[in-house]
Design a protein around this motif. Structure first.
Motif: not given
Length: 208
Positions: A17, A72, A74-75, A125-126, A129, A132-133
């Motif tokens: 992240p 976000c 994460m990204c 988050l998106h 994302c 995915r996480s």
């Protein structure tokens, strides 16, 4: 070359992240920080990707930026109102947050019975994302408290304070001892809903 100076093969924002701290990012101390409009805050070196990821530790400055700018975690890219999801949706009445001592900075015009989504120190988050996480992160997969919800379109940001020791000073030739001063560590995010809980006081824990 030390481990903390090596560029990792893990990619920031994909494998790790964006908000995560790395061993190559030491804490630099306390100073005015642009992430909180120049207020005193804990700051860290910005060397994401160097050393090893510290998955359980958010980077102090990047965490505040995710909350301030709705990035976000994460990204690291901006989220939009249509694509903004929290994984840690904890509904609370504003009065409960105030009673816990964590809501002192809530605006006075937010009624005690108004329901907030307390996201803690984790920005939304998106959706991609988040998915995915949850698919790949063993810590998230094992967490029984994960509750993914669309994040409200309105929110309030509260500072999470820490205490730092100011060094001794000389004033009029007299030594002043070191003292603890409040500084901003992270930022807390609370989404504002239109829901109400008139009976929120009945759900307060009894004083022991």
């Amino acid at each position: 070359m030390s481990e903390s100076a090596k560029l990792s093969a893990l990619k920031v924002g994909v494998d790790v992240p964006w908000v995560t701290s790395w061993t190559g990012e030491p804490v630099l101390g306390v100073r005015p920080c642009a992430s909180v409009n120049g207020a005193l805050a804990i700051v860290q070196a910005d060397n994401a990707g160097y050393g090893k990821p510290l998955y359980s530790q958010n980077h102090a400055v990047r965490q505040r930026l995710t909350i301030r700018d709705m990035l976000c975690p994460m990204c690291g890219q901006p989220t939009t109102p249509e694509d903004r999801y929290t994984q840690v949706a904890h509904p609370f009445a504003a009065g409960s947050l105030r009673a816990s001592g964590r809501g002192d900075a809530l605006p006075a015009d937010i009624d005690d019975d108004r329901i907030l989504i307390d996201a803690g120190a984790i920005a939304p988050l998106h959706k991609a994302c988040s998915s995915r996480s949850l698919r790949y992160c063993p810590h998230l997969k094992a967490d029984p408290h994960i509750d993914v919800r669309a994040f409200p379109r309105s929110w309030v940001v509260l500072p999470l304070m820490a205490r730092a020791e100011a060094p001794p000073q000389l004033f009029l030739a007299q030594a002043r001892p070191a003292r603890a001063i409040p500084v901003i560590g992270f930022l807390q995010l609370c989404g504002l809903t239109d829901d109400r809980d008139p009976a929120w006081r009945n759900r307060q824990p009894l004083a022991g």
